[in-house]
Design a protein around this motif. Structure first.
Motif, short mmCIF file in Angstrom:
data_model
loop_
_atom_site.label_atom_id
_atom_site.label_comp_id
_atom_site.label_asym_id
_atom_site.label_seq_id
_atom_site.Cartn_x
_atom_site.Cartn_y
_atom_site.Cartn_z
N VAL A 124 54.55 9.15 -26.30
CA VAL A 124 53.53 8.11 -26.29
C VAL A 124 52.97 7.95 -27.69
O VAL A 124 53.17 8.80 -28.56
CB VAL A 124 52.37 8.43 -25.31
CG1 VAL A 124 52.88 8.54 -23.88
CG2 VAL A 124 51.63 9.69 -25.71
N GLY A 125 52.26 6.85 -27.91
CA GLY A 125 51.63 6.60 -29.20
C GLY A 125 50.14 6.38 -29.02
O GLY A 125 49.69 5.93 -27.97
N VAL A 126 49.38 6.73 -30.05
CA VAL A 126 47.95 6.47 -30.08
C VAL A 126 47.67 5.73 -31.38
O VAL A 126 48.12 6.16 -32.45
CB VAL A 126 47.12 7.78 -30.03
CG1 VAL A 126 45.64 7.49 -30.18
CG2 VAL A 126 47.40 8.54 -28.75
N CYS A 127 46.96 4.61 -31.29
CA CYS A 127 46.67 3.86 -32.51
C CYS A 127 45.21 3.47 -32.59
O CYS A 127 44.52 3.30 -31.58
CB CYS A 127 47.59 2.65 -32.64
SG CYS A 127 47.48 1.48 -31.31
N TYR A 128 44.76 3.34 -33.84
CA TYR A 128 43.39 2.96 -34.13
C TYR A 128 43.37 2.35 -35.52
O TYR A 128 44.14 2.75 -36.40
CB TYR A 128 42.45 4.17 -34.09
CG TYR A 128 41.02 3.84 -34.41
CD1 TYR A 128 40.23 3.17 -33.48
CD2 TYR A 128 40.46 4.16 -35.64
CE1 TYR A 128 38.90 2.85 -33.77
CE2 TYR A 128 39.15 3.86 -35.93
CZ TYR A 128 38.37 3.20 -35.00
OH TYR A 128 37.07 2.88 -35.29
N ALA A 129 42.50 1.39 -35.73
CA ALA A 129 42.34 0.79 -37.05
C ALA A 129 40.86 0.56 -37.31
O ALA A 129 40.12 0.13 -36.44
CB ALA A 129 43.09 -0.53 -37.13
N ASP A 130 40.43 0.88 -38.53
CA ASP A 130 39.09 0.51 -38.95
C ASP A 130 39.23 -0.58 -40.00
O ASP A 130 40.33 -1.13 -40.18
CB ASP A 130 38.27 1.71 -39.43
CG ASP A 130 38.80 2.37 -40.69
OD1 ASP A 130 39.68 1.80 -41.35
OD2 ASP A 130 38.33 3.47 -41.02
N ALA A 131 38.19 -0.90 -40.70
CA ALA A 131 38.24 -2.01 -41.65
C ALA A 131 39.20 -1.75 -42.82
O ALA A 131 39.74 -2.68 -43.40
CB ALA A 131 36.84 -2.29 -42.19
N ASP A 132 39.43 -0.48 -43.15
CA ASP A 132 40.22 -0.14 -44.33
C ASP A 132 41.58 0.47 -44.07
O ASP A 132 42.43 0.47 -44.94
CB ASP A 132 39.43 0.85 -45.20
CG ASP A 132 38.09 0.30 -45.62
OD1 ASP A 132 38.04 -0.89 -46.00
OD2 ASP A 132 37.09 1.04 -45.56
#
Length: 96
Positions: A3-11
């Protein structure tokens, strides 16, 4: 299962792939991934999560190949952003 886990913030953005036991939940996968240590601002008690863009609860089971996403809170009202874009586009028409 993979499985994959992803997250993004502004940078920055991060997508981690890992092996998990077959009976794992979304929350277990997120915690196992180590993403909470890399992004200490993530608060699972507040932020929504999903699988392939569909909102799910933390106790939802994951399946082979799932992409678990952690969503940031909206910081701007989408209607306001759209109105600003329309107004900006109208200003561009004056240049013709």
């Amino acid at each position: 299962m993979n499985v994959g886990v992803c997250y993004a913030d502004a940078d920055r953005q991060l997508w981690l792939r890992m092996e998990m036991p077959d009976d794992s939940t979304v929350e277990q996968a997120i915690r196992y991934s180590g993403i909470l240590e890399r992004f200490p601002e993530i608060d699972l008690s507040v932020q929504k999560v999903g699988i392939f863009g569909k909102l799910v609860k933390l106790d939802a089971p994951v399946k082979e190949g799932d992409r678990i996403e952690i969503y940031r809170p909206i910081t701007a009202d989408p209607k306001t952003v759209r109105r600003r874009k329309i107004a900006s586009d109208d200003d561009d028409d004056d240049d013709d």
